[in-house]
Design a protein around this motif. Structure first.
Motif, PDB file in Angstrom:
ATOM      1  N   ARG A   1       0.830  -1.212   0.000  1.00 52.00           N
ATOM      2  CA  ARG A   1       0.000   0.000   0.000  1.00 52.00           C
ATOM      3  C   ARG A   1       0.861   1.257   0.000  1.00 52.00           C
ATOM      4  NH1 ARG A   1      -4.197  -2.382   4.299  1.00 52.00           N
ATOM      5  NH2 ARG A   1      -5.613  -3.377   2.830  1.00 52.00           N
TER       6      ARG A   1
ATOM      7  N   GLY B   1       2.916   1.118  -3.587  1.00 52.82           N
ATOM      8  CA  GLY B   1       2.175   0.843  -4.812  1.00 52.82           C
ATOM      9  C   GLY B   1       1.207   1.935  -5.206  1.00 52.82           C
ATOM     10  N   SER B   2       0.496   1.655  -6.277  1.00 55.97           N
ATOM     11  CA  SER B   2      -0.540   2.559  -6.762  1.00 55.97           C
ATOM     12  C   SER B   2      -1.671   1.716  -7.343  1.00 55.97           C
ATOM     13  CB  SER B   2       0.032   3.500  -7.817  1.00 55.97           C
ATOM     14  OG  SER B   2       0.588   2.761  -8.879  1.00 55.97           O
ATOM     15  N   LYS B   3      -2.814   2.344  -7.542  1.00 56.05           N
ATOM     16  CA  LYS B   3      -3.974   1.620  -8.075  1.00 56.05           C
ATOM     17  C   LYS B   3      -3.745   1.318  -9.554  1.00 56.05           C
ATOM     18  CE  LYS B   3      -6.741   1.984  -4.427  1.00 56.05           C
ATOM     19  NZ  LYS B   3      -7.179   0.856  -3.662  1.00 56.05           N
ATOM     20  N   ASN B   4      -4.065   0.087  -9.958  1.00 58.90           N
ATOM     21  CA  ASN B   4      -3.963  -0.276 -11.373  1.00 58.90           C
ATOM     22  C   ASN B   4      -5.312  -0.048 -12.049  1.00 58.90           C
ATOM     23  OD1 ASN B   4      -5.557  -2.504 -10.705  1.00 58.90           O
ATOM     24  ND2 ASN B   4      -3.880  -3.968 -10.795  1.00 58.90           N
TER      25      ASN B   4
ATOM     26  N   LYS C   1      -7.069  -2.202  -8.156  1.00 56.26           N
ATOM     27  CA  LYS C   1      -6.309  -2.923  -7.127  1.00 56.26           C
ATOM     28  C   LYS C   1      -4.934  -2.277  -6.982  1.00 56.26           C
ATOM     29  CE  LYS C   1      -8.648  -7.301  -7.505  1.00 56.26           C
ATOM     30  NZ  LYS C   1      -9.641  -7.035  -6.508  1.00 56.26           N
ATOM     31  N   THR C   2      -4.387  -2.344  -5.770  1.00 56.39           N
ATOM     32  CA  THR C   2      -3.065  -1.778  -5.528  1.00 56.39           C
ATOM     33  C   THR C   2      -2.001  -2.738  -6.011  1.00 56.39           C
ATOM     34  OG1 THR C   2      -3.930  -0.631  -3.576  1.00 56.39           O
ATOM     35  CG2 THR C   2      -1.542  -0.844  -3.733  1.00 56.39           C
ATOM     36  N   SER C   3      -1.047  -2.212  -6.777  1.00 60.51           N
ATOM     37  CA  SER C   3       0.042  -3.054  -7.254  1.00 60.51           C
ATOM     38  C   SER C   3       1.366  -2.301  -7.179  1.00 60.51           C
ATOM     39  CB  SER C   3      -0.218  -3.534  -8.683  1.00 60.51           C
ATOM     40  OG  SER C   3      -0.061  -2.486  -9.602  1.00 60.51           O
TER      41      SER C   3
ATOM     42  N   ASP D   1      -8.364  -5.174  -0.269  1.00 59.48           N
ATOM     43  CA  ASP D   1      -8.115  -3.792   0.130  1.00 59.48           C
ATOM     44  C   ASP D   1      -8.809  -3.539   1.409  1.00 59.48           C
ATOM     45  OD1 ASP D   1      -6.314  -2.319  -1.332  1.00 59.48           O
ATOM     46  OD2 ASP D   1      -7.785  -1.604  -2.763  1.00 59.48           O
TER      47      ASP D   1
END
Length: 81
Positions: A15, A18-21, A25-27, A81
């Motif tokens: 979290r 990462g960043s939202k794809n 979803k966070t990746s 999440d």
């Protein structure tokens, strides 16, 4: 440390880094996780923690095992999440 605790820490680090794809979803790229100083200090065996989290269906990534250099651009995706 026990595995559940390390998986919880891994979720926090994904979290943080990462960043939202496109799917929301966070990746994070494996190389970013592997080369992060905080992660290096937190996890004795990051690859083992990633495998345990994947087995628990907390994260997903392509392949069975991630290796530094070879898999730096592989996305580690947080499923919850």
């Amino acid at each position: 440390m026990n595995v559940d605790h390390e998986v919880t820490l891994l979720i926090e680090e994904i979290r943080r880094l990462g960043s939202k794809n496109a799917d929301g979803k966070t990746s994070v790229k494996f190389g970013v996780l592997f080369n992060d100083d905080k992660c290096a200090n937190l996890f004795e065996a990051l690859v083992g923690t990633l495998k345990a989290a994947k087995r628990k269906k907390v994260i997903t990534f392509d392949g069975e095992l991630l290796l530094q250099g070879v898999h730096d651009n592989v996305d580690v995706i947080l499923l919850q999440d």
